[in-house]
Design a protein around this motif. Sequence first.
Motif, PDB file in Angstrom:
ATOM      1  N   UNK A  32      26.714  38.622  -1.070  1.00  0.00           N
ATOM      2  CA  UNK A  32      25.839  38.793  -0.139  1.00  0.00           C
ATOM      3  C   UNK A  32      27.326  39.406   1.387  1.00  0.00           C
ATOM      4  N   UNK A  33      26.684  40.520   1.306  1.00  0.00           N
ATOM      5  CA  UNK A  33      27.292  41.269   2.124  1.00  0.00           C
ATOM      6  C   UNK A  33      26.762  41.793   3.246  1.00  0.00           C
ATOM      7  N   UNK A  34      27.096  41.449   4.438  1.00  0.00           N
ATOM      8  CA  UNK A  34      26.405  42.096   5.576  1.00  0.00           C
ATOM      9  C   UNK A  34      27.797  43.731   6.599  1.00  0.00           C
ATOM     10  N   UNK A  35      27.391  44.384   7.340  1.00  0.00           N
ATOM     11  CA  UNK A  35      28.094  45.618   8.110  1.00  0.00           C
ATOM     12  C   UNK A  35      27.297  46.503   9.155  1.00  0.00           C
ATOM     13  N   UNK A  36      28.573  46.544   9.787  1.00  0.00           N
ATOM     14  CA  UNK A  36      27.705  47.346  10.744  1.00  0.00           C
ATOM     15  C   UNK A  36      29.265  47.854  11.706  1.00  0.00           C
ATOM     16  N   UNK A 152      33.701  29.895  -3.467  1.00  0.00           N
ATOM     17  CA  UNK A 152      33.638  31.089  -3.204  1.00  0.00           C
ATOM     18  C   UNK A 152      35.221  31.938  -2.208  1.00  0.00           C
ATOM     19  N   UNK A 153      34.650  33.164  -1.851  1.00  0.00           N
ATOM     20  CA  UNK A 153      35.662  33.495  -1.333  1.00  0.00           C
ATOM     21  C   UNK A 153      35.230  34.200  -0.083  1.00  0.00           C
ATOM     22  N   UNK A 154      35.302  34.321   0.687  1.00  0.00           N
ATOM     23  CA  UNK A 154      35.027  35.462   2.173  1.00  0.00           C
ATOM     24  C   UNK A 154      36.073  36.049   3.268  1.00  0.00           C
ATOM     25  N   UNK A 155      35.464  37.224   3.037  1.00  0.00           N
ATOM     26  CA  UNK A 155      36.011  38.696   3.640  1.00  0.00           C
ATOM     27  C   UNK A 155      35.514  38.975   4.469  1.00  0.00           C
ATOM     28  N   UNK A 156      36.147  38.902   6.274  1.00  0.00           N
ATOM     29  CA  UNK A 156      35.830  39.208   7.078  1.00  0.00           C
ATOM     30  C   UNK A 156      36.915  40.395   7.525  1.00  0.00           C
ATOM     31  N   UNK A 157      35.969  41.832   8.237  1.00  0.00           N
ATOM     32  CA  UNK A 157      36.542  42.138   8.676  1.00  0.00           C
ATOM     33  C   UNK A 157      36.759  43.350   9.840  1.00  0.00           C
ATOM     34  N   UNK A 158      38.019  42.939  10.733  1.00  0.00           N
ATOM     35  CA  UNK A 158      37.618  43.207  12.271  1.00  0.00           C
ATOM     36  C   UNK A 158      38.307  44.337  12.667  1.00  0.00           C
ATOM     37  N   UNK A 159      37.957  45.157  13.168  1.00  0.00           N
ATOM     38  CA  UNK A 159      38.360  46.433  14.512  1.00  0.00           C
ATOM     39  C   UNK A 159      39.827  45.614  15.499  1.00  0.00           C
ATOM     40  N   UNK A 160      40.452  45.600  14.575  1.00  0.00           N
ATOM     41  CA  UNK A 160      41.444  44.841  15.580  1.00  0.00           C
ATOM     42  C   UNK A 160      42.160  45.733  17.254  1.00  0.00           C
ATOM     43  N   UNK A 161      41.513  46.760  17.878  1.00  0.00           N
ATOM     44  CA  UNK A 161      41.778  47.108  18.921  1.00  0.00           C
ATOM     45  C   UNK A 161      40.239  46.132  19.575  1.00  0.00           C
ATOM     46  N   UNK A 162      39.369  46.534  19.058  1.00  0.00           N
ATOM     47  CA  UNK A 162      38.243  46.369  20.130  1.00  0.00           C
ATOM     48  C   UNK A 162      37.567  44.649  19.460  1.00  0.00           C
ATOM     49  N   UNK A 163      37.991  43.568  18.380  1.00  0.00           N
ATOM     50  CA  UNK A 163      37.805  42.826  18.237  1.00  0.00           C
ATOM     51  C   UNK A 163      36.002  42.703  17.420  1.00  0.00           C
ATOM     52  N   UNK A 164      35.864  43.751  17.483  1.00  0.00           N
ATOM     53  CA  UNK A 164      34.215  44.049  17.031  1.00  0.00           C
ATOM     54  C   UNK A 164      34.460  43.809  15.084  1.00  0.00           C
ATOM     55  N   UNK A 165      33.289  43.491  15.398  1.00  0.00           N
ATOM     56  CA  UNK A 165      33.524  42.048  13.409  1.00  0.00           C
ATOM     57  C   UNK A 165      32.232  43.627  12.339  1.00  0.00           C
ATOM     58  N   UNK A 169      31.856  39.294   4.665  1.00  0.00           N
ATOM     59  CA  UNK A 169      30.995  39.219   2.849  1.00  0.00           C
ATOM     60  C   UNK A 169      31.439  37.708   1.754  1.00  0.00           C
ATOM     61  N   UNK A 170      30.367  37.483   1.560  1.00  0.00           N
ATOM     62  CA  UNK A 170      30.608  35.845   0.730  1.00  0.00           C
ATOM     63  C   UNK A 170      30.053  36.499  -0.463  1.00  0.00           C
ATOM     64  N   UNK A 196      31.037  49.030  -0.208  1.00  0.00           N
ATOM     65  CA  UNK A 196      30.760  47.300   0.787  1.00  0.00           C
ATOM     66  C   UNK A 196      28.903  47.436   0.441  1.00  0.00           C
ATOM     67  N   UNK A 197      28.236  47.799  -0.507  1.00  0.00           N
ATOM     68  CA  UNK A 197      26.843  47.176  -0.701  1.00  0.00           C
ATOM     69  C   UNK A 197      26.185  47.720   0.251  1.00  0.00           C
ATOM     70  N   UNK A 198      24.752  47.402   0.581  1.00  0.00           N
ATOM     71  CA  UNK A 198      23.757  47.029   1.198  1.00  0.00           C
ATOM     72  C   UNK A 198      23.866  46.105   1.883  1.00  0.00           C
ATOM     73  N   UNK A 199      23.786  46.253   3.273  1.00  0.00           N
ATOM     74  CA  UNK A 199      24.044  45.548   4.496  1.00  0.00           C
ATOM     75  C   UNK A 199      22.741  44.077   4.174  1.00  0.00           C
TER      76      UNK A 199
END
Length: 212
Positions: A32-36, A152-165, A169-170, A196-199
């Motif tokens: 399962x993957x979500x992106x913004x 399970x593995x979990x991968x989260x990616x953040x913008x380092x400067x703004x902290x925005x997620x 993904x799991x 990154x797949x379809x959100x």
Amino acid sequence: MKRPRFLAALGVLGLLGGSLTACATGFQADVSRFQAQLPAPQGQSFAIVADDASLAGGIEFGQYADLVSQELSQLGYVRGNPETADLIVRFDYEVDNGRERVRSTSSSFRDPFYDPWYRYRPFRSRGYWGYGFYDPWFHDNDVRSYTVYTSEIEVDIDNRVTGERLFEGTASAVSPSNRLQYLVPNLVDAMFTDFPGNSGETVRISIKPEER
């Protein structure tokens, strides 16, 4: 892990299909993957950190983090350090303690582990009521118990400067193996298949068999 919801869902639904030959034929991972606004790879730098502080600095974590790093590098991102990287990649992994399941050659008996559309329902075994679990002291010619594990593995990616997620993904699976050395590399491979797949979409990825 901070979000065990997917592990619980897999435990209830029994998402793996097949039979005990899964040991030889591999298994399935649900991704399962979500992106913004995750930026397309154009040389942005990234750094991988442990989402679980107890894993930080560990040799085993470093080995699995390198697998994630290789996948991101192949996509076009560039490995950096947590202080200056454009993207912070939070990584975590886990396997549970296993649950007993039942296999029967009888067509009238339905095993929730191998029937993805089965819902837990009470059944009676030797005078005791249970929910999807097998009495290990009960034996029948066509009923056998065995252990399955949810990983399970979990991968989260953040913008380092703004902290925005930017990405969540799991990748989760139910299998007869609890060996992280086998499970994590395959779950990482599943996570980055068509990344990154379809959100908001959950896809099923085939996992190669464990070498014996």
